[in-house]
Design an enzyme around this catalytic site. Structure first.
Site, PDB file in Angstrom:
ATOM      1  N   LYS A  23     -10.493  -1.180   7.609  1.00  0.00           N
ATOM      2  CA  LYS A  23      -9.380  -0.980   8.116  1.00  0.00           C
ATOM      3  C   LYS A  23      -9.522  -0.423   9.592  1.00  0.00           C
ATOM      4  O   LYS A  23     -10.557   0.160   9.843  1.00  0.00           O
ATOM      5  CB  LYS A  23      -8.528   0.266   7.285  1.00  0.00           C
ATOM      6  CG  LYS A  23      -7.701   0.905   7.949  1.00  0.00           C
ATOM      7  CD  LYS A  23      -6.775   1.710   6.935  1.00  0.00           C
ATOM      8  CE  LYS A  23      -5.559   2.664   7.571  1.00  0.00           C
ATOM      9  NZ  LYS A  23      -4.507   2.716   6.758  1.00  0.00           N
ATOM     10  N   ARG A  33       0.155  10.566   0.400  1.00  0.00           N
ATOM     11  CA  ARG A  33       0.682  11.483   1.396  1.00  0.00           C
ATOM     12  C   ARG A  33       1.748  12.283   0.635  1.00  0.00           C
ATOM     13  O   ARG A  33       2.242  13.188   1.122  1.00  0.00           O
ATOM     14  CB  ARG A  33       0.947  10.872   2.610  1.00  0.00           C
ATOM     15  CG  ARG A  33      -0.244  10.212   3.405  1.00  0.00           C
ATOM     16  CD  ARG A  33       0.336   9.988   4.660  1.00  0.00           C
ATOM     17  NE  ARG A  33      -0.404   8.951   5.168  1.00  0.00           N
ATOM     18  CZ  ARG A  33      -0.043   8.093   6.101  1.00  0.00           C
ATOM     19  NH1 ARG A  33       1.168   8.329   6.955  1.00  0.00           N
ATOM     20  NH2 ARG A  33      -0.940   6.790   6.413  1.00  0.00           N
ATOM     21  N   GLU A  58       0.872  -0.956  -0.029  1.00  0.00           N
ATOM     22  CA  GLU A  58       0.044   0.037  -0.187  1.00  0.00           C
ATOM     23  C   GLU A  58       0.926   1.287  -0.235  1.00  0.00           C
ATOM     24  O   GLU A  58       1.861   1.474   0.721  1.00  0.00           O
ATOM     25  CB  GLU A  58      -0.844  -0.026   1.274  1.00  0.00           C
ATOM     26  CG  GLU A  58      -1.933   1.241   1.232  1.00  0.00           C
ATOM     27  CD  GLU A  58      -2.385   1.171   2.836  1.00  0.00           C
ATOM     28  OE1 GLU A  58      -3.026   0.001   3.237  1.00  0.00           O
ATOM     29  OE2 GLU A  58      -2.608   2.396   3.367  1.00  0.00           O
TER      30      GLU A  58
HETATM   31  C1  3PG Z   1      -1.487   3.829   7.993  1.00  0.00           C
HETATM   32  O1  3PG Z   1      -1.876   5.092   7.044  1.00  0.00           O
HETATM   33  O2  3PG Z   1      -2.108   2.873   7.875  1.00  0.00           O
HETATM   34  C2  3PG Z   1      -0.460   4.264   8.959  1.00  0.00           C
HETATM   35  O3  3PG Z   1       0.115   5.444   8.772  1.00  0.00           O
HETATM   36  C3  3PG Z   1       0.367   3.382   9.202  1.00  0.00           C
HETATM   37  O4  3PG Z   1       0.623   3.557  10.626  1.00  0.00           O
HETATM   38  P1  3PG Z   1       2.052   3.169  11.249  1.00  0.00           P
HETATM   39  O5  3PG Z   1       2.818   4.151  10.323  1.00  0.00           O
HETATM   40  O6  3PG Z   1       1.862   3.730  12.626  1.00  0.00           O
HETATM   41  O7  3PG Z   1       2.477   1.948  11.035  1.00  0.00           O
END
Ligand code: 3PG
Length: 205
Positions: free
Chosen positions: A128, A44, A40
């Site tokens: 999610k 961003r 994924e």
């Molecule tokens: C996401 O978008 O799923 C999160 O930013 C992932 O979270 P993490 O960076 O704490 O693993």
């Protein structure tokens, strides 16, 4: 095909914030080789769509999707880039309509019973669960599963190699994701050996 089916073979999904399109293909190849079948790329960064496009074109066996979806126009961008699934930290009716219009396997976000029920009305059983650790972690998922037995969760947010194991042992958890597989410094240094080691460790979960 819906997201549940598409991601059925992927138990750990790296969630990547990528700034460097030139590193997208080597990273996807290394992760695929290590045993991770889906990735994924979060929307961003300016490079995100280009990264998705390059992976979709050059590493067709890797199931590449987009994360951080927050408006309907992004479905068109992701589809045009060759992205095969989309993930959002939340949900709205217009996102659900856009996902259908684009025939895009979609994982919307939910952390409360009301959100899980609202998404079930749209036909979504895979959601999610973000930010997983702050939203109550595995205990919260297990508590929600009591009255909502069909719900399947894709937790992300604060998950580590250690905590991923416990999440994956729960029958309600379809897959876990996170950025622990792609630390910023390893991406910046293009450290494929270290990234591959993290991916192999995750694939072995
Ligand atoms: C996401 O978008 O799923 C999160 O930013 C992932 O979270 P993490 O960076 O704490 O693993």
């Amino acid at each position: 095909m819906d997201a549940t089916e598409l991601l059925s073979g992927a138990r750990v999904v790296p969630v990547v914030v990528m700034d460097d399109p030139d590193f997208a293909v080597p990273l996807a190849e290394a992760f695929l080789e290590a045993g991770l079948g889906a990735i994924e790329i979060t929307l961003r960064t300016e490079a995100a769509l280009d990264c998705i496009k390059r992976i979709a074109t050059k590493v067709p066996d890797m199931i590449v999707g987009a994360g951080s979806i927050r408006d309907r126009g992004q479905f068109t961008q992701v589809r045009d880039a060759g992205g095969r699934f989309a993930v959002s930290p939340g949900h709205s009716n217009s996102l659900a309509v856009a996902a259908m219009d684009h025939r895009m396997p979609f994982v919307p976000g939910a952390v409360t019973a009301s959100e899980v029920i609202a998404l079930r009305e749209w036909g979504y059983t895979l959601v999610k669960f973000f930010p997983a650790e702050l939203a109550g972690g595995l205990k919260m998922i297990q508590a929600l599963s009591g009255p909502l037995p069909e719900a399947r969760f894709f937790p992300t947010g604060g998950i580590t190699a250690e905590s991923a194991k416990a999440y994956l042992a729960a029958p309600q958890v379809a897959c876990v994701g996170g950025s622990w597989l792609t630390p910023k410094d390893l991406l910046a240094n293009r450290d494929l050996d270290a990234l591959s080691a993290l991916a192999r460790e995750a694939a072995a979960l």
